[in-house]
Design an enzyme around this catalytic site. Sequence first.
Site, PDB file in Angstrom:
ATOM      1  N   ASN A  37     -39.353   8.340  62.248  1.00 17.01           N
ATOM      2  CA  ASN A  37     -39.305   7.120  63.071  1.00 17.01           C
ATOM      3  C   ASN A  37     -39.498   5.850  62.232  1.00 17.01           C
ATOM      4  OD1 ASN A  37     -41.968   7.163  62.386  1.00 17.01           O
ATOM      5  ND2 ASN A  37     -42.762   7.281  64.476  1.00 17.01           N
ATOM      6  N   ASP A  38     -39.437   5.980  60.890  1.00 22.69           N
ATOM      7  CA  ASP A  38     -39.519   4.863  59.943  1.00 22.69           C
ATOM      8  C   ASP A  38     -40.937   4.348  59.727  1.00 22.69           C
ATOM      9  OD1 ASP A  38     -38.064   3.451  58.054  1.00 22.69           O
ATOM     10  OD2 ASP A  38     -37.988   1.662  59.290  1.00 22.69           O
ATOM     11  N   HIS A 130     -48.559 -20.808  46.107  1.00 24.14           N
ATOM     12  CA  HIS A 130     -47.616 -21.926  46.244  1.00 24.14           C
ATOM     13  C   HIS A 130     -48.349 -23.265  46.356  1.00 24.14           C
ATOM     14  CE1 HIS A 130     -44.490 -24.545  47.560  1.00 24.14           C
ATOM     15  NE2 HIS A 130     -45.071 -24.694  48.738  1.00 24.14           N
ATOM     16  N   ASP A 169     -41.592 -31.475  42.098  1.00 26.90           N
ATOM     17  CA  ASP A 169     -42.100 -32.193  43.273  1.00 26.90           C
ATOM     18  C   ASP A 169     -43.511 -32.682  43.013  1.00 26.90           C
ATOM     19  OD1 ASP A 169     -43.885 -30.023  43.870  1.00 26.90           O
ATOM     20  OD2 ASP A 169     -42.191 -28.960  44.730  1.00 26.90           O
ATOM     21  N   LYS A 192     -39.237 -34.837  45.755  1.00 25.62           N
ATOM     22  CA  LYS A 192     -38.409 -33.798  46.387  1.00 25.62           C
ATOM     23  C   LYS A 192     -38.676 -33.693  47.883  1.00 25.62           C
ATOM     24  CE  LYS A 192     -38.717 -28.815  46.570  1.00 25.62           C
ATOM     25  NZ  LYS A 192     -39.095 -27.586  45.879  1.00 25.62           N
ATOM     26  N   ARG A 194     -37.539 -30.985  51.030  1.00 24.02           N
ATOM     27  CA  ARG A 194     -36.808 -29.746  51.327  1.00 24.02           C
ATOM     28  C   ARG A 194     -36.266 -29.816  52.744  1.00 24.02           C
ATOM     29  NH1 ARG A 194     -35.938 -24.664  49.548  1.00 24.02           N
ATOM     30  NH2 ARG A 194     -37.320 -24.773  47.740  1.00 24.02           N
ATOM     31  N   ASP A 218     -42.490 -25.095  37.461  1.00 18.32           N
ATOM     32  CA  ASP A 218     -42.618 -24.894  38.904  1.00 18.32           C
ATOM     33  C   ASP A 218     -43.423 -23.626  39.147  1.00 18.32           C
ATOM     34  OD1 ASP A 218     -42.338 -25.480  41.561  1.00 18.32           O
ATOM     35  OD2 ASP A 218     -40.143 -25.430  41.591  1.00 18.32           O
TER      36      ASP A 218
HETATM   37  C1  R5P Z   1     -41.320 -24.999  46.655  1.00 16.47           C
HETATM   38  O1  R5P Z   1     -41.606 -26.041  47.092  1.00 16.47           O
HETATM   39  C2  R5P Z   1     -41.731 -24.405  45.345  1.00 16.47           C
HETATM   40  O2  R5P Z   1     -42.570 -25.187  44.613  1.00 16.47           O
HETATM   41  C3  R5P Z   1     -40.508 -24.049  44.560  1.00 16.47           C
HETATM   42  O3  R5P Z   1     -39.882 -25.207  44.085  1.00 16.47           O
HETATM   43  C4  R5P Z   1     -39.564 -23.293  45.425  1.00 16.47           C
HETATM   44  O4  R5P Z   1     -40.235 -22.227  46.034  1.00 16.47           O
HETATM   45  C5  R5P Z   1     -38.401 -22.778  44.670  1.00 16.47           C
HETATM   46  O5  R5P Z   1     -37.482 -22.196  45.543  1.00 16.47           O
HETATM   47  P1  R5P Z   1     -35.921 -22.360  45.240  1.00 16.47           P
HETATM   48  O6  R5P Z   1     -35.732 -21.853  43.833  1.00 16.47           O
HETATM   49  O7  R5P Z   1     -35.259 -21.494  46.264  1.00 16.47           O
HETATM   50  O8  R5P Z   1     -35.627 -23.798  45.409  1.00 16.47           O
END
Ligand code: R5P
Length: 311
Positions: A37-38, A130, A169, A192, A194, A218
């Site tokens: 059943n996984d 992060h 960023d 930056k 997103r 990063d």
């Molecule tokens: C996001 O804000 C992180 O600091 C990285 O810049 C991000 O996770 C990188 O993801 P991607 O390579 O998809 O832009």
Amino acid sequence: MREIAVFGGSSHPALTAEICAHLAVPQRPVLLKRFANDCLEVQLQSNCRERDVFIIQSLVRPVQENLVELLLMADAARGASAARVNAVIPHYAYARSDKKDAPRISIGGRLVADLLVTAGVDRVLTLNLHSPQVHGFFSVPVDHLHALRELAAHFRQRDLSNAVVVSPDLGYAKSAAAFARRLGLPVAAGAKERMSDSEVRIAAIIGDVAGRDVIVLDDEISRGTTVFELLDRLREQGARSVAVACTHGLFADNALDKLAAADDVTEIVCTNSAPLEAEHPKLTVLSVAPALAEAISRIHNGESVSSLFDH
Ligand code: R5P
């Protein structure tokens, strides 16, 4: 002193083996079963009773599978009367889900932290979350390491006379500044924004990059969307060359090859916090196993971890 018992999930066996080798302890066997059943079942095949148990599992693709496996391993260790259950999570995937920036969205970073504690995790050892405030999602102690020492040691071998460190960023600018300080370099940062997982905009770079050899720093490279957008701005502003460095080299969507194909990208450097499926002559992978092993040993012996890894 309680005995140490190290188990590894199936996400990154090479890193687990390397950590065990540095600790000079055996890796304890784990039996993972998948039913028709996984559903998964985990059996830790070595005594945990009154042991200091460390479970090494990076939350990498397939993230959900690896997460459930880690939760089941923690549950099994707790149920087997471990004295303490330590989750060693070199890459904590849900850290990017750390705020309610749209209506009715989940905040996975907090939920996963709660799930780990519910499963029996007493302590977490992780690397380059992060954002540092994700640490606060955990109601148990967290040792939060970074890989700036390893990355700086790598770049010290290069000619840095014309170099500048650039964070994509402002959120990561503090870490980039700490990294630049280690190398005696100036620092710059992108402004930056997103828009989605696959779209970012970097409107400007704050700092001087014209004619410079740039080291982009990063926390992770996933699709590479961020670094490709930054490369465009760096070219516009006349950067001479670009080296790209990060802790977590996830390289989704063939990002490694796409990045390496850029003529002005001289090298790409990451750590082995995530297993790498691809290789490239421009790629250098630095091991974080010695740092994680040292931290595990210090946690086990009740010694200071922060004094080892301070910025
Ligand atoms: C996001 O804000 C992180 O600091 C990285 O810049 C991000 O996770 C990188 O993801 P991607 O390579 O998809 O832009």
